[in-house]
Design a protein around this motif. Structure first.
Motif, short mmCIF file in Angstrom:
data_model
loop_
_atom_site.label_atom_id
_atom_site.label_comp_id
_atom_site.label_asym_id
_atom_site.label_seq_id
_atom_site.Cartn_x
_atom_site.Cartn_y
_atom_site.Cartn_z
N ILE A 170 3.26 -6.32 -4.51
CA ILE A 170 3.73 -6.20 -3.13
C ILE A 170 2.86 -5.18 -2.41
O ILE A 170 2.82 -4.00 -2.77
CB ILE A 170 5.21 -5.76 -3.07
CG1 ILE A 170 6.08 -6.70 -3.91
CG2 ILE A 170 5.70 -5.73 -1.62
CD1 ILE A 170 7.47 -6.17 -4.17
N GLU A 171 2.15 -5.65 -1.40
CA GLU A 171 1.38 -4.74 -0.55
C GLU A 171 2.24 -4.36 0.64
O GLU A 171 2.83 -5.23 1.28
CB GLU A 171 0.09 -5.42 -0.06
CG GLU A 171 -0.71 -4.55 0.90
CD GLU A 171 -1.71 -5.33 1.74
OE1 GLU A 171 -1.65 -5.23 2.98
OE2 GLU A 171 -2.53 -6.04 1.14
N THR B 179 3.96 -2.21 -6.64
CA THR B 179 3.65 -2.12 -5.21
C THR B 179 2.42 -1.24 -5.03
O THR B 179 2.15 -0.36 -5.85
CB THR B 179 4.82 -1.53 -4.40
OG1 THR B 179 4.95 -0.13 -4.70
CG2 THR B 179 6.12 -2.24 -4.72
#
Length: 489
Positions: free
Chosen positions: A450-451, A290
């Motif tokens: 995952i942003e 992330t």
């Protein structure tokens, strides 16, 4: 979302402008006591019971804009004393938020209410769908027994006339992690162990009772004392003003900042390092990574979704890298980050290279106080022009895109974006946490990058912005277009 164009926001900014003007004139201590009286003169329609109560609340609002916690309020202590302490302060004080209980409306517990739009219709879906049988028809209108109602909302969802509404508690409703609750007096309090400093409560409270403690007095003090103060503005800040590239730099120079850094330069460093880190993680078999740029997200994981903590990128944020560059160039400089949110202020307190964090609201007030019109300032472009993707960090999807264009094998990237840490956003985090922990299956189609953005739409919609996010999004596109077409490294 409470629109930025409201009386509470205007009041906050007016106080900031008045304080800045007095300080620039060298009259802060002698003139600060007049602010409440000037803003609430006799004859003005009071907001509360009387104009004197309004003035007392304004005194406490001035305290917060001077950088003090209103919980420490002493009605026998003059504002001049608080101003003196602010001018003598060596560094910002904890916490960054302060709750003005006198302004808090002590909103009743969230509940559903039947309005006079109710037709007492034959279908009566409110009654048939109620899981607790707490609705009945009285005097030609539905009535909800609040003693047995569980606030499921099914009555509101099924009413064909939209006659049932939800009465929320805005600050509690907006907090995605349940950090705000009522005390024994019905006033709101913040649990700082749970708080992720997303700033939603501050933005959504219609009474302006949730306040951030300003650092503007501190920054102006250093500028007036002749210190070399450097400004570092986030990409989202450029989107707050309708100006050509370089004009914001020129305006900040007129405010007295010695050098201006675009934090998009740090964003280029962040995305280059995150791309490298992503490839290394995938090579050793990690399921996902992330992004790390949003400190509210990082805190949300560490406090509320620990199963996902090992996935947080170890790369530093753009603010950190930019401040590091500024400090290396001049070790004695005072570094000031300018951003759109409260979370960056929290991050700044822990970063050795960042001295102060100002919101765009504070910079806007500073510009007004010094009579600087950004649109009329001559452009002074920075020595380093960041990439377009570095400037694009400010919008949702921008970080993931910046990482993608720097990968050796971008086709292996499966990116997804959590656009806002709402209640649903927190559920998405929990879902990915379970995948990482192995309690939910991981497949070849599962996202591997995952942003996460705490604010819906990205940093251009932060809790301290001064421009409508839709307008800011359009302005950001122009700002991005002025960047390089190829990544800067």
């Amino acid at each position: 979302m409470l629109n930025i164009n409201n009386q509470a926001a205007h009041l906050k900014r007016e106080i900031l402008v008045r304080i800045a003007k007095l300080q620039l004139e060298g009259k802060l201590e002698e003139g600060v006591h007049s602010i409440p009286r000037e803003m609430a003169p006799l004859g003005k329609e009071p907001v509360r019971c009387c104009i004197y109560h309004d003035r007392e609340i304004l005194r406490m609002r001035v305290m917060a804009r001077l950088g003090h916690s209103v919980e420490e309020y002493d009605d026998e202590k003059k504002l001049a004393e608080f101003a003196k302490e602010a001018l003598e302060r060596e560094k910002p004080t904890w916490p960054m938020l302060t709750v003005l209980h006198e302004a808090c409306n002590a909103c009743v517990k969230a509940h559903y209410m039947v309005t006079n739009a109710c037709q007492a219709c034959l279908a009566r879906p409110c009654i048939t769908n109620c899981v607790k049988d707490c609705i009945e028809i009285k005097n030609g209108r539905a009535h909800i027994d609040e003693n047995t109602c569980v606030n499921c909302g099914l009555c509101m969802q099924n009413c064909p006339y939209h006659a049932i509404i939800k009465i929320p508690v805005p600050c509690e409703e907006s907090c995605p992690v349940g950090a705000i609750t009522k005390d024994e007096h019905g006033k709101e309090q913040i649990d700082y162990h749970k708080c992720i400093f997303c700033g939603n409560c501050m933005r959504e409270c219609p009474f302006g009772a949730m306040m951030d403690k300003s650092q503007l007095v501190d920054v102006i003090k250093h500028i007036m004392n002749g210190r070399k103060v450097v400004a570092m503005y986030a990409p989202s800040i450029a989107a707050q003003f309708k100006v050509a590239p370089g004009q914001l730099e020129g305006a900040l120079k007129e405010l007295g900042f010695a050098k201006i850094w675009e934090v998009a330069i740090g964003a280029d460093i962040t995305s280059t390092n995150e791309a490298r880190e992503f490839e290394e993680r995938m090579e050793v078999g990690h399921k996902m990574m992330t992004t790390s740029c949003c400190p509210a997200y990082v805190r949300a994981v560490r406090r509320h979704v620990p199963e996902l903590e090992s996935c947080i990128s170890e790369t530093h944020t753009p603010m950190h890298y930019t401040a590091e560059l500024a400090r290396k160039e001049d070790p004695d400089a005072v570094t000031v980050f300018i951003g759109p949110c409260l979370a960056k202020r929290r991050e700044g307190m822990d970063d050795e290279f960042v001295d102060y964090v100002l919101s765009v609201e504070e910079i806007g007030a500073f510009l007004i106080a010094k009579d600087v019109d950004v649109s009329q300032v001559a452009a002074e472009p920075g020595a380093i022009v960041p990439s377009a993707t570095g400037r694009g960090f400010a919008a949702s999807g921008g970080v993931a895109e910046a990482v993608r264009v720097r990968l050796k094998h971008p086709e292996k990237l499966r990116a997804t974006v959590i656009n806002g840490l709402t209640g649903n956003g927190m559920k998405q985090l929990a879902h990915f946490g379970k995948i990482n922990a192995g309690t939910l299956p991981y497949t070849e189609q599962s996202p591997n990058l995952i942003e996460v953005m705490a604010c819906e739409g990205g940093c251009i919609a932060g809790p301290s912005v001064i421009t409508n996010p839709k307008v800011a999004a359009a302005q950001l596109k122009k700002y991005v277009a002025a960047g390089l077409e190829t990544p800067a490294t």
